[in-house]
Scaffold this motif. Structure first.
Motif, PDB file in Angstrom:
ATOM      1  N   ILE A  59       0.830  -1.207   0.000  1.00 23.78           N
ATOM      2  CA  ILE A  59       0.000   0.000   0.000  1.00 23.78           C
ATOM      3  C   ILE A  59       0.860   1.250   0.000  1.00 23.78           C
ATOM      4  O   ILE A  59       0.605   2.213  -0.738  1.00 23.78           O
ATOM      5  CB  ILE A  59      -0.931  -0.002   1.227  1.00 23.78           C
ATOM      6  CG1 ILE A  59      -2.004  -1.093   1.073  1.00 23.78           C
ATOM      7  CG2 ILE A  59      -1.592   1.357   1.432  1.00 23.78           C
ATOM      8  CD1 ILE A  59      -2.697  -1.451   2.364  1.00 23.78           C
ATOM      9  N   VAL A  60       1.895   1.264   0.809  1.00 23.81           N
ATOM     10  CA  VAL A  60       2.761   2.434   0.929  1.00 23.81           C
ATOM     11  C   VAL A  60       3.496   2.705  -0.385  1.00 23.81           C
ATOM     12  O   VAL A  60       3.561   3.856  -0.851  1.00 23.81           O
ATOM     13  CB  VAL A  60       3.763   2.224   2.083  1.00 23.81           C
ATOM     14  CG1 VAL A  60       4.911   3.213   1.993  1.00 23.81           C
ATOM     15  CG2 VAL A  60       3.050   2.356   3.418  1.00 23.81           C
ATOM     16  N   MET A  61       4.047   1.674  -1.005  1.00 28.83           N
ATOM     17  CA  MET A  61       4.793   1.864  -2.251  1.00 28.83           C
ATOM     18  C   MET A  61       3.879   2.327  -3.381  1.00 28.83           C
ATOM     19  O   MET A  61       4.211   3.228  -4.153  1.00 28.83           O
ATOM     20  CB  MET A  61       5.512   0.569  -2.640  1.00 28.83           C
ATOM     21  CG  MET A  61       6.354   0.698  -3.905  1.00 28.83           C
ATOM     22  SD  MET A  61       7.378  -0.752  -4.206  1.00 28.83           S
ATOM     23  CE  MET A  61       8.690  -0.481  -3.017  1.00 28.83           C
ATOM     24  N   GLU A  62       2.692   1.711  -3.483  1.00 29.62           N
ATOM     25  CA  GLU A  62       1.752   2.104  -4.533  1.00 29.62           C
ATOM     26  C   GLU A  62       1.177   3.491  -4.267  1.00 29.62           C
ATOM     27  O   GLU A  62       0.975   4.285  -5.199  1.00 29.62           O
ATOM     28  CB  GLU A  62       0.621   1.083  -4.625  1.00 29.62           C
ATOM     29  CG  GLU A  62       1.064  -0.279  -5.127  1.00 29.62           C
ATOM     30  CD  GLU A  62      -0.070  -1.300  -5.098  1.00 29.62           C
ATOM     31  OE1 GLU A  62      -1.217  -0.900  -4.797  1.00 29.62           O
ATOM     32  OE2 GLU A  62       0.191  -2.486  -5.367  1.00 29.62           O
ATOM     33  N   GLY A  63       0.904   3.786  -3.000  1.00 35.24           N
ATOM     34  CA  GLY A  63       0.274   5.052  -2.668  1.00 35.24           C
ATOM     35  C   GLY A  63       1.182   6.252  -2.819  1.00 35.24           C
ATOM     36  O   GLY A  63       0.806   7.258  -3.410  1.00 35.24           O
TER      37      GLY A  63
END
Length: 449
Positions: free
Chosen positions: A339-343
């Motif tokens: 989630i963090v990398m995509e967000g």
């Protein structure tokens, strides 16, 4: 932080969906009964609750219970209340804006600021994963005698389990997490019954006392409990996980979804409260009452439980719960990393590759500590990982509260005045205490050196 708003809601771009493969994949029945509606929204809160009962919590709860009896139960209760408030804000953010916290930061702040926040969060996720690696390795060592180094290396294979679960849908993943939480809860229910805690003293422990602040050693452990309780990656994870539900995107539908999702997280975190309190109560009743005030390491607690309680299964169930806790936390950590990398930067990697990168960065220091220093080294590394987490926490909490307090961004789900005041008070307490934990840890390290 510089805010670059380009539309009437204050966002810099059109947003994006994290975990697109499961976005709105779980139906919400119309006109269903109370129980069916609750069942539809049950799950994300339990994914988050896992982070509130990970091996980092075990270390601080054991130390607090063995050293000071039931006194620090009030700190566990206060920490859990803070967690419930912050996770409720995550629910509001995800449902109202259609953004998780990472993509909200990307769309609200300048690119350099977003990159900085992303890198800090990645460091925190690795630190969190480090605690799960150590906890799982200790569990394997206690149950099967597997050397710590080999246990750490073996944790790299859990990517296969995660891939298998994800292949069968998000609901199966949630069910697996809830099943492991149930195992942990049942193990500690047995431990509590076997330890026969003093009910009056235990209940009194939930009442705050001034000595928690005036006693420096007690304050240090209390800050550690708080620092290990509120995990930054949970805030990113929860704001994305609530969007797996296919609720109506109308104002009324969003309000209804926020209500049910908040119930889910509150119930799940109440279970986390039980487990954390149970660990401290177990340490207080089994060790503190017989004068063993020095039991701070997980391995020591395992060795002492069965002979102290006179229950042969006590140590084994303790290790089983630890193993379940470590494995549970690694799964949710993987989701948070994705989630963090995509967000933040819109980089999408295959889940197995993302998992291997995060786990590889955590395994290296764990292998070195286990190989060179044994049990003592892993225990110190476990505490150090919690300090790293405390550094990142303000960079997640402050944007979360700021976004959910903004009427333009949140619409009808903007935080009311009382919730804003409460949230900022929680943030201030957490930031001050975590900074103190960091400074105290640096001071102790300097003295030790």
């Amino acid at each position: 932080m510089q805010v670059l708003a380009t539309d009437d809601r204050g966002w810099r771009s059109g947003g994006g969906v994290s975990l697109p493969e499961v976005f709105r994949s779980i139906p919400v029945p119309d006109g269903a009964s109370w129980w069916r509606k609750l069942g539809a929204f049950t799950g994300p809160g339990f994914l988050v609750a896992v982070g509130y009962m990970d091996p980092g919590n075990w270390a601080t709860d054991l130390a607090g219970g063995s050293a000071f009896g039931y006194t620090l139960l009030s700190v566990i209760l206060l920490s859990n209340i803070m967690a419930i408030i912050l996770q409720a804000l995550c629910v509001r953010l995800g449902i109202a804006t259609g953004r998780d916290l990472a993509s909200a930061c990307r769309d609200a702040y300048s690119k350099p600021v977003a990159i900085m926040l992303w890198l800090l969060c990645e460091i925190a996720i690795v630190a969190c994963d480090l605690a799960e690696v150590i906890g799982t390795a200790i569990g394997l060592n206690l149950l099967f005698g597997l050397p710590l180094v080999w246990g750490v290396v073996l944790t790299g294979a859990d990517v296969l389990l995660i891939l298998a679960l994800q292949r069968h849908g998000f609901r199966r993943l949630e069910a697996f997490i809830i099943a492991l939480i149930a195992v942990i809860a049942l193990c500690f229910l047995y431990e509590l019954i076997a330890s026969q805690p003093a009910i009056g003293a235990m209940l009194a422990g939930f009442v705050p006392r001034g000595e928690v602040v005036t006693n420096p050693v007690m304050l240090y452990i209390a800050i550690g409990i708080l620092g290990a309780t509120v995990m930054p990656h949970n805030l990113y994870l929860h704001s994305a996980a609530v969007q797996t539900r296919a609720f109506e995107r109308t104002p009324a539908g969003k309000r209804d979804a926020a209500r049910w999702a908040t119930i889910d997280s509150t119930v799940a975190l109440s279970l986390a409260l039980f487990i954390n309190a149970a660990i401290l109560i177990l340490a207080a009743s089994a060790f503190h009452t017989i004068g063993r005030n020095d039991v701070a390491e997980i391995q020591d607690a395992y060795k002492l439980l069965s002979p102290t309680l006179g229950a042969a299964a006590a140590s084994t169930l303790f290790a089983v719960a630890l193993l379940a806790s470590g494995q549970n936390s690694t799964i949710t950590g993987t989701l948070a990393g994705q989630i963090v990398m995509e967000g933040f930067v819109r980089i999408r990697l295959a889940p197995w590759l993302r998992r291997l990168i995060t786990r590889g960065l955590a395994i290296v220091p764990a292998v070195i500590a286990a190989g060179l220093y044994g049990e003592g080294g892993t225990a110190k590394l476990l505490i150090a990982s919690q300090v790293v987490l405390s550094l990142q926490l303000p960079f997640a909490i402050v944007p979360l509260i700021a976004f959910t307090s903004d009427k333009a961004k949140m619409g009808d789900l903007v935080s009311p005045a009382w919730l804003k005041a409460l949230a900022w008070a929680v943030a201030a307490v957490i930031i001050v205490l975590n900074v103190k934990l960091l400074l105290d840890t640096a001071g102790r390290t300097g003295v030790g050196a």
